[in-house]
Design an enzyme around this catalytic site. Structure first.
Site, PDB file in Angstrom:
ATOM      1  N   GLY A  63      23.675  -9.148 -56.059  1.00 46.79           N
ATOM      2  CA  GLY A  63      22.534  -8.334 -55.683  1.00 46.79           C
ATOM      3  C   GLY A  63      22.450  -7.121 -56.582  1.00 46.79           C
ATOM      4  CD  GLN A  76      23.319  -1.552 -57.171  1.00 46.30           C
ATOM      5  OE1 GLN A  76      22.651  -2.480 -56.751  1.00 46.30           O
ATOM      6  NE2 GLN A  76      24.628  -1.646 -57.348  1.00 46.30           N
ATOM      7  CB  CYS A  98      29.217  -1.662 -54.981  1.00 41.06           C
ATOM      8  SG  CYS A  98      27.645  -0.889 -55.388  1.00 41.06           S
ATOM      9  CG  LEU A  99      26.923  -5.137 -59.728  1.00 33.41           C
ATOM     10  CD1 LEU A  99      25.550  -5.633 -60.126  1.00 33.41           C
ATOM     11  CD2 LEU A  99      28.001  -5.820 -60.552  1.00 33.41           C
ATOM     12  CG  HIS A 135      25.794  -3.977 -50.647  1.00 33.62           C
ATOM     13  ND1 HIS A 135      27.159  -3.779 -50.682  1.00 33.62           N
ATOM     14  CD2 HIS A 135      25.320  -3.503 -51.831  1.00 33.62           C
ATOM     15  CE1 HIS A 135      27.482  -3.187 -51.830  1.00 33.62           C
ATOM     16  NE2 HIS A 135      26.380  -3.021 -52.548  1.00 33.62           N
ATOM     17  CD  GLU A 136      22.080  -5.282 -53.362  1.00 30.57           C
ATOM     18  OE1 GLU A 136      21.740  -4.250 -53.953  1.00 30.57           O
ATOM     19  OE2 GLU A 136      23.162  -5.862 -53.583  1.00 30.57           O
ATOM     20  CG  HIS A 159      22.566   0.115 -53.404  1.00 33.06           C
ATOM     21  ND1 HIS A 159      23.452   1.088 -53.819  1.00 33.06           N
ATOM     22  CD2 HIS A 159      23.233  -1.063 -53.532  1.00 33.06           C
ATOM     23  CE1 HIS A 159      24.602   0.528 -54.171  1.00 33.06           C
ATOM     24  NE2 HIS A 159      24.510  -0.780 -53.998  1.00 33.06           N
TER      25      HIS A 159
END
Ligand SMILES: [Zn+2]
Length: 185
Positions: free
Chosen positions: A49, A54, A100-101, A142-143, A146
């Protein structure tokens, strides 16, 4: 297409709530290019994702996909969500591992709702309304976080399970939670 620069925790873009993406702007080639670039960036990073903050874009937009490279017919197909809203189904929470990226190399156990109703727009501006369950529900939550300046560390009940990837793989991956949630979001 181009791989976009990922920002990491500490960058204010990750702590600033995103604003709505004006739906009429989905007609602009630059916005469609941004979506394509986000998909490529997610895939290049082997993530499941990626949310616009991000890559330091302050819009309510995220992409996700969890297809097994070994078995492309299985898994969660690509979704693009614009201006999403989510509504939990039920009250219980389930714990599983997340990465997480924007927080490279770390994993932790995060409680999430096992299912969420998702409403929003697709990349053509058409309305979406569906139920996401299990791992897909986890990715969506999660997304969605963000878009509100929230990262998974904020959602951990405590930091005892926080681990670097190598230590996680050696000592923790088999303990209790499914090993599939090992790819960053
Ligand atoms: Zn993330």
């Amino acid at each position: 297409m181009a791989r976009l620069p990922n920002v990491r925790v500490g960058h204010p873009a990750l702590r600033t709530p995103a604003g709505p993406l004006p739906p009429e702007r989905l007609r602009e080639p630059e916005v469609q290019q941004l979506i394509d670039d986000m998909v490529e960036t997610m895939r290049d990073a082997d993530g499941v994702g990626l949310a616009a903050p991000q890559v330091a874009v302050p819009w309510q937009l995220f992409v996700y996909e969890a297809v097994d490279p070994e078995d492309p017919g299985e898994g969660i197909p690509l979704r693009v969500l614009v201006n999403p809203m989510i509504l939990p189904e039920g009250h219980e929470l389930v714990y599983d591992w997340e990465g997480c990226l924007s927080i490279p190399d770390l994993r932790g156990l995060v409680p999430r709702h096992p299912a969420v109703r998702v409403r929003g727009l697709d990349r053509q501006g058409r309305p979406l309304d569906y139920l996401a369950e299990g791992f897909e529900a986890r990715i969506v939550q999660h997304e969605f976080d963000h878009l509100n300046g929230v990262v998974f560390l904020d959602r951990m009940r405590d930091l005892h399970s926080l681990a670097f990837y190598d230590e996680w793989a050696e000592y923790l991956a088999e303990t209790g939670a499914a090993a599939r949630a090992t790819r960053p979001e």
